[in-house]
Write a protein that holds these residues in place. Structure first.
Motif, PDB file in Angstrom:
ATOM      1  N   LEU A  45      -4.489  -8.162  -2.279  1.00 51.34           N
ATOM      2  CA  LEU A  45      -5.464  -7.100  -2.015  1.00 51.34           C
ATOM      3  C   LEU A  45      -5.435  -6.082  -3.152  1.00 51.34           C
ATOM      4  CD1 LEU A  45      -4.749  -6.465   1.778  1.00 51.34           C
ATOM      5  CD2 LEU A  45      -6.759  -7.606   0.820  1.00 51.34           C
ATOM      6  N   SER A  46      -6.623  -5.588  -3.516  1.00 49.11           N
ATOM      7  CA  SER A  46      -6.738  -4.563  -4.547  1.00 49.11           C
ATOM      8  C   SER A  46      -6.720  -3.184  -3.907  1.00 49.11           C
ATOM      9  CB  SER A  46      -8.051  -4.746  -5.314  1.00 49.11           C
ATOM     10  OG  SER A  46      -9.150  -4.504  -4.453  1.00 49.11           O
ATOM     11  N   ASN A  47      -6.648  -2.152  -4.734  1.00 51.09           N
ATOM     12  CA  ASN A  47      -6.711  -0.783  -4.212  1.00 51.09           C
ATOM     13  C   ASN A  47      -8.004  -0.557  -3.454  1.00 51.09           C
ATOM     14  OD1 ASN A  47      -4.213   0.195  -5.048  1.00 51.09           O
ATOM     15  ND2 ASN A  47      -4.970   0.827  -7.059  1.00 51.09           N
ATOM     16  N   GLY A  48      -9.104  -1.071  -3.997  1.00 53.06           N
ATOM     17  CA  GLY A  48     -10.392  -0.897  -3.325  1.00 53.06           C
ATOM     18  C   GLY A  48     -10.431  -1.578  -1.973  1.00 53.06           C
ATOM     19  N   GLU A  49      -9.879  -2.783  -1.891  1.00 54.51           N
ATOM     20  CA  GLU A  49      -9.862  -3.513  -0.623  1.00 54.51           C
ATOM     21  C   GLU A  49      -8.950  -2.830   0.384  1.00 54.51           C
ATOM     22  OE1 GLU A  49     -10.674  -8.044  -2.300  1.00 54.51           O
ATOM     23  OE2 GLU A  49      -8.679  -7.133  -2.452  1.00 54.51           O
ATOM     24  N   LEU A  50      -7.831  -2.303  -0.082  1.00 58.81           N
ATOM     25  CA  LEU A  50      -6.934  -1.569   0.809  1.00 58.81           C
ATOM     26  C   LEU A  50      -7.585  -0.287   1.309  1.00 58.81           C
ATOM     27  CD1 LEU A  50      -3.605  -2.078  -1.165  1.00 58.81           C
ATOM     28  CD2 LEU A  50      -4.070  -2.913   1.148  1.00 58.81           C
ATOM     29  N   ALA A  51      -8.327   0.381   0.435  1.00 57.14           N
ATOM     30  CA  ALA A  51      -9.041   1.593   0.851  1.00 57.14           C
ATOM     31  C   ALA A  51     -10.087   1.264   1.906  1.00 57.14           C
ATOM     32  CB  ALA A  51      -9.691   2.253  -0.365  1.00 57.14           C
ATOM     33  N   GLU A  52     -10.782   0.150   1.739  1.00 58.02           N
ATOM     34  CA  GLU A  52     -11.806  -0.268   2.697  1.00 58.02           C
ATOM     35  C   GLU A  52     -11.186  -0.606   4.048  1.00 58.02           C
ATOM     36  OE1 GLU A  52     -15.522  -1.305   4.262  1.00 58.02           O
ATOM     37  OE2 GLU A  52     -14.990  -0.219   2.425  1.00 58.02           O
ATOM     38  N   ARG A  53     -10.028  -1.250   4.018  1.00 55.98           N
ATOM     39  CA  ARG A  53      -9.393  -1.676   5.254  1.00 55.98           C
ATOM     40  C   ARG A  53      -8.744  -0.525   6.017  1.00 55.98           C
ATOM     41  NH1 ARG A  53      -7.714  -7.326   5.651  1.00 55.98           N
ATOM     42  NH2 ARG A  53      -8.984  -8.531   4.212  1.00 55.98           N
TER      43      ARG A  53
END
Length: 281
Positions: A45-53
């Motif tokens: 997971l990327s930072n962006g994906e973690l932020a979205e989740r």
């Protein structure tokens, strides 16, 4: 994705109750929530994906991932540029499993039942609104149900989750049931009906069943267990619907599972008392 975004606030609410606990460390909670985002289906997971989740700001996530990398709980995948869990997290999981002392005692008994019933026999505990496998045994001939420690199933639609809820004190059960209702209002009427049936079944027989409620091709039965110094655990048996028929569960496997659970409880209690006696000597 909506449930994922609510993860941090919901986790904080479950941990701190009214949300105003002055001892509650929000930064720590956020870091742990990031770790919980990873799964078999989301290994990188990327930072962006973690932020979205999580619903957290990307800048906040960036600081958290940096800290977790420095502590050794996250690693950076060179090929994708995304983060992954490291063996340090696995070490925490093994330490947690080591605290469930009854696993060692229960496993051979669970294997005997798995061989007899030709079913998957498992020991599980609660993780928020899911049940997580701690141990599982299956006969060599049953390869259709592949599970491992750490796998999670929903609490409201499975026999193990329903058995867990039925054994809880009233106040704790009401809180969790309300969380289930809030998480999925559309599914709640059907879930509520299933929980009501499970409560009646548990009072009458001491076990809870699931006949295709979680997976239409799977039937299961579960019994809660309480042992000294342990969280509430659940012992369950599950398998293909054609093999674990309703009649077979009600006449044989259900009562047999209750008997096994009570035996494990008694053995764990006796071993605990014996250990205390040795320490006092």
């Amino acid at each position: 994705m909506q449930n994922r975004k609510a993860g941090v606030s919901r986790g904080a609410e479950e941990a701190s109750g009214d949300g105003v606990d002055r001892q509650f460390v929000t930064a720590l909670a956020r870091g742990l929530e990031l770790l919980r985002c990873f799964s078999n289906d989301a290994r990188l997971l990327s930072n962006g994906e973690l932020a979205e989740r999580t619903g957290l700001a990307r800048s906040t996530v960036s600081r958290l991932t940096h800290t977790l990398v420095q502590l050794g709980y996250l690693g950076l995948d060179d090929a994708s540029g995304r983060y992954r869990l490291t063996s340090a997290v696995l070490a925490l999981g093994h330490a947690a499993l080591a605290n469930v002392h009854m696993r060692e005692m229960a496993r051979p008994l669970m294997q005997d039942l798995a061989d007899y019933a030709q079913a998957l026999v498992a020991l599980s505990a609660r993780d928020r609104l899911s049940m997580i496998y701690l141990e599982s045994c299956q006969p060599r001939s049953l390869m259709t149900l592949q599970v491992s420690a750490g796998m999670q199933l929903p609490i409201a639609s499975t026999s193990m989750g329903r058995a867990f809820l039925c054994a809880l004190p009233d106040a704790e059960r009401r809180f969790l049931v309300e969380q289930i209702r809030l998480r999925d209002p559309e599914a709640w009427p059907a879930l509520a009906e299933g929980l009501l049936r499970a409560d009646e079944e548990f009072r009458e027989h001491g076990y809870c069943t699931s006949f295709g409620h979680w997976n239409r091709d799977t039937h299961a039965v579960a019994v809660p267990m309480r042992c000294p110094g342990q969280d509430l655990l659940v012992l369950s048996a599950s398998g293909p619907a054609y093999a674990l028929t309703r009649e077979r569960i009600e006449r044989d496997l259900g009562p047999r599972l209750v008997y096994l659970a009570r035996g494990i409880e008694a053995g764990a209690t006796e071993r605990d008392a014996s250990s205390e006696g040795e320490l006092s000597d």
